[in-house]
Structures are given as C-alpha cells and as structure tokens.
Design a protein around this motif. Structure first.
Motif, PDB file in Angstrom:
ATOM      1  N   LEU A 150       0.799  -1.222   0.000  1.00 30.72           N
ATOM      2  CA  LEU A 150       0.000   0.000   0.000  1.00 30.72           C
ATOM      3  C   LEU A 150       0.835   1.277   0.000  1.00 30.72           C
ATOM      4  O   LEU A 150       0.359   2.328  -0.455  1.00 30.72           O
ATOM      5  N   VAL A 151       2.059   1.205   0.515  1.00 27.93           N
ATOM      6  CA  VAL A 151       2.894   2.402   0.613  1.00 27.93           C
ATOM      7  C   VAL A 151       4.016   2.389  -0.416  1.00 27.93           C
ATOM      8  O   VAL A 151       4.177   3.332  -1.200  1.00 27.93           O
ATOM      9  N   PHE A 152       4.780   1.313  -0.427  1.00 30.48           N
ATOM     10  CA  PHE A 152       5.989   1.300  -1.250  1.00 30.48           C
ATOM     11  C   PHE A 152       5.692   1.133  -2.741  1.00 30.48           C
ATOM     12  O   PHE A 152       6.250   1.848  -3.570  1.00 30.48           O
ATOM     13  N   LEU A 153       4.845   0.179  -3.083  1.00 27.44           N
ATOM     14  CA  LEU A 153       4.638  -0.104  -4.505  1.00 27.44           C
ATOM     15  C   LEU A 153       4.078   1.079  -5.283  1.00 27.44           C
ATOM     16  O   LEU A 153       4.564   1.372  -6.387  1.00 27.44           O
ATOM     17  N   PRO A 154       3.062   1.803  -4.782  1.00 29.96           N
ATOM     18  CA  PRO A 154       2.602   2.978  -5.549  1.00 29.96           C
ATOM     19  C   PRO A 154       3.684   4.038  -5.709  1.00 29.96           C
ATOM     20  O   PRO A 154       3.802   4.659  -6.775  1.00 29.96           O
ATOM     21  N   LEU A 155       4.488   4.264  -4.661  1.00 27.14           N
ATOM     22  CA  LEU A 155       5.530   5.286  -4.740  1.00 27.14           C
ATOM     23  C   LEU A 155       6.722   4.827  -5.576  1.00 27.14           C
ATOM     24  O   LEU A 155       7.464   5.661  -6.104  1.00 27.14           O
ATOM     25  N   ALA A 156       6.915   3.527  -5.670  1.00 24.83           N
ATOM     26  CA  ALA A 156       8.075   2.990  -6.400  1.00 24.83           C
ATOM     27  C   ALA A 156       7.752   2.643  -7.842  1.00 24.83           C
ATOM     28  O   ALA A 156       8.545   1.965  -8.495  1.00 24.83           O
ATOM     29  N   ALA A 157       6.623   3.104  -8.353  1.00 24.90           N
ATOM     30  CA  ALA A 157       6.249   2.785  -9.739  1.00 24.90           C
ATOM     31  C   ALA A 157       7.319   3.188 -10.750  1.00 24.90           C
ATOM     32  O   ALA A 157       7.599   2.426 -11.680  1.00 24.90           O
ATOM     33  N   PRO A 158       7.969   4.379 -10.636  1.00 21.19           N
ATOM     34  CA  PRO A 158       9.038   4.700 -11.603  1.00 21.19           C
ATOM     35  C   PRO A 158      10.185   3.702 -11.576  1.00 21.19           C
ATOM     36  O   PRO A 158      10.685   3.288 -12.634  1.00 21.19           O
ATOM     37  N   ALA A 159      10.617   3.312 -10.379  1.00 21.28           N
ATOM     38  CA  ALA A 159      11.727   2.360 -10.280  1.00 21.28           C
ATOM     39  C   ALA A 159      11.333   0.997 -10.829  1.00 21.28           C
ATOM     40  O   ALA A 159      12.115   0.340 -11.525  1.00 21.28           O
ATOM     41  N   ILE A 160      10.126   0.553 -10.517  1.00 22.02           N
ATOM     42  CA  ILE A 160       9.656  -0.739 -11.027  1.00 22.02           C
ATOM     43  C   ILE A 160       9.542  -0.688 -12.545  1.00 22.02           C
ATOM     44  O   ILE A 160       9.883  -1.648 -13.247  1.00 22.02           O
ATOM     45  N   GLY A 161       9.082   0.441 -13.065  1.00 15.13           N
ATOM     46  CA  GLY A 161       8.941   0.576 -14.514  1.00 15.13           C
ATOM     47  C   GLY A 161      10.263   0.482 -15.239  1.00 15.13           C
ATOM     48  O   GLY A 161      10.406  -0.278 -16.203  1.00 15.13           O
ATOM     49  N   ILE A 162      11.269   1.252 -14.787  1.00 12.54           N
ATOM     50  CA  ILE A 162      12.558   1.233 -15.481  1.00 12.54           C
ATOM     51  C   ILE A 162      13.260  -0.105 -15.296  1.00 12.54           C
ATOM     52  O   ILE A 162      13.920  -0.602 -16.214  1.00 12.54           O
ATOM     53  N   THR A 163      13.100  -0.723 -14.123  1.00 11.43           N
ATOM     54  CA  THR A 163      13.713  -2.036 -13.906  1.00 11.43           C
ATOM     55  C   THR A 163      13.094  -3.083 -14.820  1.00 11.43           C
ATOM     56  O   THR A 163      13.799  -3.913 -15.406  1.00 11.43           O
TER      57      THR A 163
END
Length: 276
Positions: free
Chosen positions: A185-198
């Motif tokens: 609920l906290v990390f995944l929405p905020l980490a979308a840019p990092a997950i996308g580029i990875t």
C-alpha cells in the motif's frame, strides 16, 4: 529568447552528426527490408529502393517461421520479467528497511554477480538444466534469465526504496499495517518509476539475449527471435538479406512498444537513489 534559440541551434548542430551515426544502421535495415531482392546486393548500392516491397514481410513470416518464435520470445520475456520482479521487490524492501547480519556482505555480493557474463557460466548452467531435465524447454530459459537479472533488480529497487520517507511507513504501522501491507500500500505505488525502469531493462535483456538461448534450446519449435533470426544467417550458403532485415525490423517493434508504454517512468526511474 535569441540566446536560447542560438544555444538550441548550437546543441542540435553538435548532436546532428551523432544522430546520423546512430540512425544510419536503422535506415539501412528499413531500406533493405523493403527492397526487391535483386537490389539488395547490387553494386553500386541503391540506397533507396526502386519500389516499396511490403510482400517481403509476408514472405519472411512464412519462410522464417517468425510467428512461433515471436510468441516464444514474448512468453519468455514477459514471464521472466514478472517473476523476477515478484522475487526482487520483497528482497529489495528487506534490504532497504530491515537490519540483518551480513547485510553489507550481501550488498557486495549483489555487485559482484553483475561482473559475471553469462558466457562464463554457460557450461555450468547447461549441466544444471540437463540434470533437471529442462534442456530444450522454455522454462529453463526463464529460470536462467531470472537468475541473471535478479541481483540487478534488487539493487535498483532497494536504492529507490531507501528514498521513500520512513514517516510514511511509520504512519502505516500506527494504523496497524503489517510489513506486507506496508509494502503493497505504501511502497509499490511510490516505487512505480523504479519498477517501470527495472522491468524495461529486464525485458530488453530477455528479448535480446542470445548465448543462453543458443545453449539451452535445440528444436526449431522452441526457438526465440534471436535464435530464429540467427538461423537465417548461420550455416547457409545463400542469405536472403531482405528476410533477415525484415525479421530484425519486426523484432524491434515490441521493444519500441515497451519503451512507449513506460517512457514516463524512464527519466524519474533512471535517477533512482540519486537524491535522498
């Protein structure tokens, strides 16, 4: 305003030759893909085709068995990317937020693994897959790709997770959220840019990889695009370059689509961990 225009003109004047060098191979690929076969090896070369022959793509699709190879590459690349992220995200969260013995050594281990090329380990990987009965199976390729991209994915994601303020996690903890709920609920929405580029980097690696595919795959039905395109060139007395360039051009389309879909994450994702 004039200074800005002058500066832009100077920048494009300097970048112009570099753009031409980068785009020249793509221009040759497109030109060769749509040329009549008689003009491909003509001398002096015809830079522009006398006619646009789109039938080359249909002929290539049938002659090269392009459809099954495209499906195999999509299945392997997408599955390896998703599975790698499913393992890397919890591992990156643990490295960013939890303290455990040997954490610093584990970080160094992740960096060291990035120095190893697949060709160095290809013999051991083949023997391992052979004992597991996975030679000439697409899951073997997925497992190998996950293994080679997992350390990179964990390192990228944990660097970004460390930039997320702890106050957000503490607030979620006060609301009764568990570790898994805080991650979801906290990390995944905020980490979308990092997950996308990875995910982009993992997908491109899986899509373009050749050495492991050549080692682990045997039958034409299991070939990925890199192997299928190589089969159009390797071991042949005559190479139909219009088919080769057409297949290469079509194989570049999925990567371009992935970049177009995730382009808004690229700029922010490439700076992960740069600012805290």
């Amino acid at each position: 305003m004039d200074n800005l225009l002058r500066k832009s003109a100077l920048i494009w004047l300097g970048l112009g030759p570099l753009c031409l060098i980068i785009l020249f191979p793509f221009a040759v690929m497109i030109s060769t893909a749509v040329k009549p076969r008689a003009e491909v090896l003509a001398f002096p070369p015809h830079w522009l085709p006398s006619e646009i022959r789109l039938q080359n793509f249909a002929d290539m699709w049938q002659a090269a068995r392009f459809g099954p190879a495209l499906a195999n590459s999509l299945v392997v690349s997408i599955a390896a990317t998703v599975l790698c992220l499913l393992v890397a995200i919890p591992a990156a969260y643990a490295m960013a937020r939890m303290q455990f013995r040997g954490q610093r050594l584990f970080r160094q281990f992740l960096l060291v693994t990035q120095m190893l090329s697949p060709i160095v380990l290809v013999l051991g990987i083949f023997r391992l897959m052979s004992k597991m009965g996975l030679v000439d199976q697409l899951p073997a390729l997925m497992l190998a790709y996950i293994a080679f991209n997992l350390a990179f994915a964990v390192w990228m994601l944990q660097a970004y997770f460390q930039t997320i303020p702890r106050e957000l996690e503490e607030a979620a903890t006060l609301d009764g959220a568990t570790s898994l709920q805080r991650l979801r609920l906290v990390f995944l929405p905020l980490a979308a840019p990092a997950i996308g580029i990875t995910s982009v980097f993992i997908f491109i690696y899986c899509w373009n990889e050749f050495v492991l595919a050549m080692t682990l795959l045997r039958s034409n039905e299991k070939y990925t695009l890199t192997m299928q395109i190589f089969s159009l060139v390797g071991g042949r007395y005559q190479v139909e370059w219009d088919h080769v360039m057409g297949a290469t051009l079509v194989a570049s389309v999925p990567v371009a689509i992935v970049f177009a879909m995730l382009q808004r994450y690229l700029v922010s994702g490439l700076t992960v961990g740069a600012v805290k």
